[in-house]
Design a protein around this motif. Structure first.
Motif, PDB file in Angstrom:
ATOM      1  N   TRP A  56       0.853  -1.070  -0.111  1.00  0.00           N
ATOM      2  CA  TRP A  56      -0.275  -0.460   0.542  1.00  0.00           C
ATOM      3  C   TRP A  56       0.988   1.547  -0.366  1.00  0.00           C
ATOM      4  O   TRP A  56       0.297   2.822   0.430  1.00  0.00           O
ATOM      5  CB  TRP A  56      -1.245   0.077   1.447  1.00  0.00           C
ATOM      6  N   GLY A  57       2.273   1.204  -0.237  1.00  0.00           N
ATOM      7  CA  GLY A  57       3.076   2.837  -0.626  1.00  0.00           C
ATOM      8  C   GLY A  57       3.774   3.137   0.596  1.00  0.00           C
ATOM      9  O   GLY A  57       4.171   3.974   0.731  1.00  0.00           O
ATOM     10  N   HIS A  58       3.223   2.612   1.793  1.00  0.00           N
ATOM     11  CA  HIS A  58       3.576   3.136   3.039  1.00  0.00           C
ATOM     12  C   HIS A  58       2.980   2.320   4.570  1.00  0.00           C
ATOM     13  O   HIS A  58       2.537   1.399   4.664  1.00  0.00           O
ATOM     14  CB  HIS A  58       3.385   4.619   3.624  1.00  0.00           C
ATOM     15  N   ASN A  59       4.297   2.526   5.855  1.00  0.00           N
ATOM     16  CA  ASN A  59       3.306   2.357   6.799  1.00  0.00           C
ATOM     17  C   ASN A  59       3.753   0.367   7.129  1.00  0.00           C
ATOM     18  O   ASN A  59       3.611  -0.255   7.050  1.00  0.00           O
ATOM     19  CB  ASN A  59       2.520   1.659   7.757  1.00  0.00           C
ATOM     20  N   ALA A  60       4.686  -0.030   5.358  1.00  0.00           N
ATOM     21  CA  ALA A  60       5.483  -1.432   5.075  1.00  0.00           C
ATOM     22  C   ALA A  60       6.871  -1.426   5.551  1.00  0.00           C
ATOM     23  O   ALA A  60       7.683  -0.634   5.593  1.00  0.00           O
ATOM     24  CB  ALA A  60       5.084  -1.827   3.871  1.00  0.00           C
ATOM     25  N   ILE A  61       7.712  -2.651   5.517  1.00  0.00           N
ATOM     26  CA  ILE A  61       9.016  -2.621   5.778  1.00  0.00           C
ATOM     27  C   ILE A  61       9.388  -3.299   4.030  1.00  0.00           C
ATOM     28  O   ILE A  61       9.137  -4.262   4.186  1.00  0.00           O
ATOM     29  CB  ILE A  61       9.204  -3.803   7.120  1.00  0.00           C
ATOM     30  N   ILE A  62      10.374  -3.036   3.811  1.00  0.00           N
ATOM     31  CA  ILE A  62      10.872  -3.714   2.558  1.00  0.00           C
ATOM     32  C   ILE A  62      12.613  -3.350   2.542  1.00  0.00           C
ATOM     33  O   ILE A  62      13.144  -3.093   3.103  1.00  0.00           O
ATOM     34  CB  ILE A  62      11.105  -2.026   0.733  1.00  0.00           C
ATOM     35  N   ARG A  63      12.853  -4.543   1.964  1.00  0.00           N
ATOM     36  CA  ARG A  63      14.413  -4.956   1.360  1.00  0.00           C
ATOM     37  C   ARG A  63      14.845  -4.350   0.639  1.00  0.00           C
ATOM     38  O   ARG A  63      14.624  -3.836  -0.993  1.00  0.00           O
ATOM     39  CB  ARG A  63      14.401  -6.222   1.979  1.00  0.00           C
ATOM     40  N   ILE A  64      15.644  -3.131   1.370  1.00  0.00           N
ATOM     41  CA  ILE A  64      16.472  -2.584   0.601  1.00  0.00           C
ATOM     42  C   ILE A  64      16.913  -2.352  -1.501  1.00  0.00           C
ATOM     43  O   ILE A  64      17.096  -2.371  -2.278  1.00  0.00           O
ATOM     44  CB  ILE A  64      17.113  -1.032   0.802  1.00  0.00           C
ATOM     45  N   ALA A  65      18.242  -3.786  -0.846  1.00  0.00           N
ATOM     46  CA  ALA A  65      18.404  -4.317  -2.374  1.00  0.00           C
ATOM     47  C   ALA A  65      17.672  -4.329  -3.603  1.00  0.00           C
ATOM     48  O   ALA A  65      17.511  -4.257  -4.414  1.00  0.00           O
ATOM     49  CB  ALA A  65      19.606  -5.192  -1.686  1.00  0.00           C
ATOM     50  N   PRO A  66      17.359  -5.608  -3.189  1.00  0.00           N
ATOM     51  CA  PRO A  66      16.050  -5.985  -4.224  1.00  0.00           C
ATOM     52  C   PRO A  66      15.098  -5.075  -4.646  1.00  0.00           C
ATOM     53  O   PRO A  66      14.670  -5.064  -6.088  1.00  0.00           O
ATOM     54  CB  PRO A  66      15.129  -7.880  -3.326  1.00  0.00           C
ATOM     55  N   PHE A  67      15.007  -4.064  -4.068  1.00  0.00           N
ATOM     56  CA  PHE A  67      14.079  -3.407  -4.275  1.00  0.00           C
ATOM     57  C   PHE A  67      14.418  -2.204  -5.565  1.00  0.00           C
ATOM     58  O   PHE A  67      14.121  -1.810  -6.515  1.00  0.00           O
ATOM     59  CB  PHE A  67      13.625  -2.505  -2.880  1.00  0.00           C
ATOM     60  N   ARG A  68      15.347  -2.132  -5.416  1.00  0.00           N
ATOM     61  CA  ARG A  68      16.377  -1.143  -5.625  1.00  0.00           C
ATOM     62  C   ARG A  68      16.507  -1.383  -7.471  1.00  0.00           C
ATOM     63  O   ARG A  68      16.728  -1.363  -8.149  1.00  0.00           O
ATOM     64  CB  ARG A  68      17.893  -0.803  -5.037  1.00  0.00           C
ATOM     65  N   ASP A  69      16.652  -3.462  -7.243  1.00  0.00           N
ATOM     66  CA  ASP A  69      17.384  -3.483  -8.107  1.00  0.00           C
ATOM     67  C   ASP A  69      16.403  -3.676  -9.238  1.00  0.00           C
ATOM     68  O   ASP A  69      16.422  -4.416 -10.200  1.00  0.00           O
ATOM     69  CB  ASP A  69      18.214  -5.131  -7.723  1.00  0.00           C
ATOM     70  N   HIS A  70      15.025  -3.901  -8.757  1.00  0.00           N
ATOM     71  CA  HIS A  70      14.373  -4.794  -9.410  1.00  0.00           C
ATOM     72  C   HIS A  70      12.345  -4.332  -9.720  1.00  0.00           C
ATOM     73  O   HIS A  70      11.860  -4.570 -10.104  1.00  0.00           O
ATOM     74  CB  HIS A  70      13.779  -6.406  -8.931  1.00  0.00           C
TER      75      HIS A  70
END
Length: 582
Positions: free
Chosen positions: A256-270
Motif C-alpha cells: 500500500w505504499g507506506h507503513n511497510a517494511i522493504i528490503r532495500i537491495a531487491p527493491f532498488r534492483d528490481h
C-alpha cells in the motif's frame, strides 16, 4: 499471514477461493437474468452487473474467510536482537513540515523507549514552494539540535520531483541507502509505534526471502464526524478483509505504499517503474506505484507478504466528503493506468490479478451508475417472471456489499472484552448502524463522481496530484453545492422518473440512491464541528485508540489543531513534541 505454508497448500487455497468467487458471480448473474426475463434491457442490466459485481463478491468471501480466521490467535512475534539496519523514510511534498517532523520525532521517541539501535530517519522532500521548503529545513535543524544523535537525522530536497513519490523513494535507494538493509516508507500523515516497527523488522530477519511486508494500517482518532464514522467501519472490516486476503494471496500479497517494511537491495534492483506507453493521463509516469512495485518484487523471486495484525500502525483519514472524493479520484486515476500493465512479462498470476483487482475497485462504478440510471426504464418495460427471486438477489447484494464489515462487527460484538475496547456494546452497535447508513450514502456519491471522472480520463483530462488536506475543517454550503450539484441533479431527475415509471421500486432503490439527493447536506453536516463534538462526547464511532490511547497517539493529539480552527499555514511555527534522544 506469515506462516509456513507449502506451495501445494497455497495452490489449493487459491483454487478454492477462485472457484467460490466465480461460482457466486456466475450464479448471481444467471439468477438475475432468469428473474428479469428475456429482453434487450435485461441483457444490458446483466452486463452492467457482470462488471460491478466482482468487487462485492471478493469482499464477501474475503470477509467470510477472515471471520473464520479471526478465531485464531496471531502467530507470536519473533524475538531476538535487531541486527538489520533500517532507514525510516518519510516522503512529503508541500505538506505541513512541522507536523511531519513531529511525527518522526514521536516514532524516534517510541523506538528509544524500546531500547533498540540501528535506525536512522530521512525526510525526503519534493516540495516546490520555497517558503514550505524553508520550514522543512528549519524543522529538521531544530530536531537535530535537540537530538543526542543528529547524525541519524537526514533531510534531502529534490528540485525536480521526477517519478513523483516512487521516484523520490528510488532516488533514496540509489543515492542514500548505503549501509541500510531495510527501509520503512511513511507518508506525511503516517505514525508507527516502536514495537510495531520492531515486529516488522524481526519478521524480515526471520524470513530472509521476503522483500516486502505490508502491515495493517488503521485510522487515528479524529474529531471530524466524517472521519470518525468512516474509519469506524474501516476498523471493523479491514481486519477480516485483509485476513481473508492474506490467507490466499500468500507470497503475492499487496503493498500500500507506506507503513511497510522493504528490503532495500531487491527493491532498488528490481522495482524501478516502467514508463507507460502513450500520453497522459493514462500513459507516462505511473502514479499509483505500490501495487506495481509489489508485482515487480515478486517477479524477481522475492515474497510480498501481508501481516494483518492491528495495532501500532496508523494514518490520518480524509476529514470531509470533499477531501475523501478527491483522494478517491487520485487513486482511480492511478489504478486505471494498470490496464496498460496487465501484459507486463514475467508477472506471477496472483500478482497480475492484484492489478486487475485494483482496477475493479473503480471500473465497476460507471457500470453501477448506468444500471441505476436504467432502473426507471426497467421498471416500466420489464415484467419479471420471478419477482421473488429479485427480492432474494436484492437482499444477497446488500449482504455482499457490507459482508466484510459485518464480519468484523460480529467478531467484536459477541465478545465483551473486544466490544469494551469500543466503549461498550450499546455504543458499538449504535456506531455500526450509523456507519452502515453512512457508507450507503457515501458510496452512491463516490460512484457517481468516479463515473464522471473516468469519462473525463477517457477524453484526455487529467487531475492534479496536490497535497492532501489532513486537518478537520468545515465545509460551506457554497463549497458543497459547487462540488456536488451534478449528483443532486442526477438524483432529482432519477427519483422523479422512477416515481412516474415504477413507483413501487422507489423504496427498494433508496439505500443506493438517497445519497445523490443528500450529497450537499451530507457533505456539510458530516464536516460540521458541532456534530463532531457531539459524536466525541457520546463516544459514537470511537475506536479503541480513542478509548485507551497509546503514548504515540497522546503525543499526536497534542499536536493537532481543534476541529473548526483555521488550517495552520505551513509557513508558521507549530508546536513540537518533547525532544528525542535517538
Amino acid at each position: 499471514m506469515i506462516l509456513p505454508v507449502t506451495p501445494s497448500v497455497l495452490r489449493r487455497r487459491r483454487l478454492g477461493f477462485a472457484s467460490v468467487t466465480l461460482l457466486t458471480w456466475a450464479g448471481f448473474l444467471f439468477l438475475l437474468a432468469r428473474a428479469l426475463g428475456p429482453s434487450w434491457l435485461t441483457a444490458v442490466l446483466v452486463a452492467c452487473a457482470a462488471v460491478f459485481l466482482p468487487w462485492s463478491v471478493l469482499g464477501l468471501w474475503n470477509g467470510v474467510i477472515g471471520l473464520a480466521l479471526l478465531r485464531h490467535r496471531p502467530p507470536p512475534c519473533p524475538g531476538g536482537p535487531v541486527t538489520l539496519r533500517t532507514a525510516i523514510v518519510m516522503t512529503l511534498r508541500n505538506e505541513n513540515p512541522d507536523r511531519a517532523v513531529a511525527r518522526l520525532r514521536i516514532i524516534a521517541d517510541s523506538l528509544r523507549a524500546a531500547a533498540v539501535d540501528g535506525f536512522a530517519f530521512f525526510l525526503l522532500s519534493d516540495t516546490d514552494i520555497p517558503r514550505i521548503a524553508m520550514r522543512e529545513a528549519a524543522a529538521v535543524a531544530a530536531w537535530r539540535l535537540a537530538s543526542c544523535h543528529p547524525e541519524r537525522i537526514h533531510y534531502r530536497r529534490r528540485t525536480r520531483n521526477t517519478g513523483f513519490k516512487a521516484g523520490n523513494i528510488m532516488d533514496f535507494c540509489r543515492t542514500q541507502a548505503a549501509g541500510f538493509d531495510l527501509m520503512l516508507p511513511l507518508d506525511a500523515d503516517s505514525l508507527m509505534s516502536g514495537p510495531a516497527i520492531l515486529h516488522l523488522v524481526r519478521l524480515m530477519q526471520s524470513h530472509p526471502r521476503i522483500g516486502i511486508i505490508q502491515g495493517l494500517v488503521t485510522g487515528l482518532p479524529a474529531t471530524s464526524a466524517f472521519t470518525r464514522i468512516f474509519q469506524f467501519g474501516m476498523r471493523a472490516g479491514m481486519r477480516s478483509y485483509t485476513l481473508g486476503q492474506a490467507w490466499w494471496t500468500g507470497d503475492c500479497g499487496p503493498f500500500w505504499g507506506h507503513n511497510a517494511i522493504i528490503r532495500i537491495a531487491p527493491f532498488r534492483d528490481h522495482c524501478a517503474l516502467p514508463i507507460l506507453p502513450g500520453r497522459p493521463p493514462l500513459g507516462g509516469t505511473i502514479l499509483s506505484h505500490d501495487q506495481v512495485e509489489a508485482a515487480l518484487m515478486r517477479r524477481a523471486g522475492w515474497e510480498v507478504r501481508l501481516q494483518p495484525v492491528a495495532g501500532g500502525s496508523y494514518e490520518d483519514n480524509p476529514p470531509t466528503l470533499i477531501d475523501y472524493v478527491r483522494r478517491d479520484l487520485r487513486w482511480c486515476h492511478g489504478n486505471l493506468q494498470y490496464l496498460r500493465l496487465l501484459a507486463l512479462p514475467g508477472l506471477y498470476p496472483v500478482s497480475r490479478f492484484q492489478l486487475v483487482w485494483a482496477v475493479l475497485m473503480f471500473i465497476g462504478l460507471p457500470a453501477w451508475t448506468v444500471m441505476i440510471a436504467l432502473l426507471p426504464a426497467a421498471g416500466a418495460v420489464i415484467s419479471p417472471p420471478h419477482p421473488g427471486w429479485l427480492a432474494v438477489l436484492y437482499a444477497l447484494f446488500l449482504l455482499m456489499d457490507v459482508a466484510a464489515k459485518l464480519a468484523g462487527y460480529l467478531h467484536s460484538a459477541v465478545a465483551p472484552r473486544r466490544v469494551a475496547r469500543y466503549g461498550g456494546r450499546t455504543r458499538f452497535l449504535a456506531g455500526a448502524a450509523v456507519e452502515i447508513v453512512f457508507a450507503w450514502l457515501k458510496s452512491s456519491i463516490t460512484a457517481f463522481r468516479a463515473t464522471i471522472f473516468i469519462l473525463a480520463l477517457m477524453t484526455g483530462h487529467a487531475t492534479a496530484w496536490t497535497a492532501q488536506q489532513r486537518d478537520a475543517r468545515t465545509v460551506s454550503w457554497r463549497e458543497a453545492a459547487r462540488m456536488f450539484w451534478p449528483e443532486t441533479a442526477f438524483g432529482a431527475v432519477f427519483h422523479a422518473a422512477l416515481w412516474l415509471a415504477a413507483p413501487h421500486l422507489v423504496p427498494w432503490a433508496l439505500p443506493f440512491t438517497t445519497g445523490y439527493v443528500l450529497a450537499i447536506p451530507f457533505a456539510v453536516t458530516t464536516a460540521h464541528p458541532a456534530l463532531g463534538r457531539w459524536c466525541t462526547r457520546l463516544g459514537l464511532c470511537a475506536i479503541p485508540e480513542e478509548i485507551r490511547p497509546p503514548a504515540e497517539i497522546v503525543a499526536v493529539t497534542a499536536e493537532q489543531p481543534p476541529h473548526g480552527a483555521p488550517h495552520p499555514d505551513v509557513s508558521a511555527p507549530q508546536p513540537r513534541t518533547q525532544s528525542s534522544c535517538l
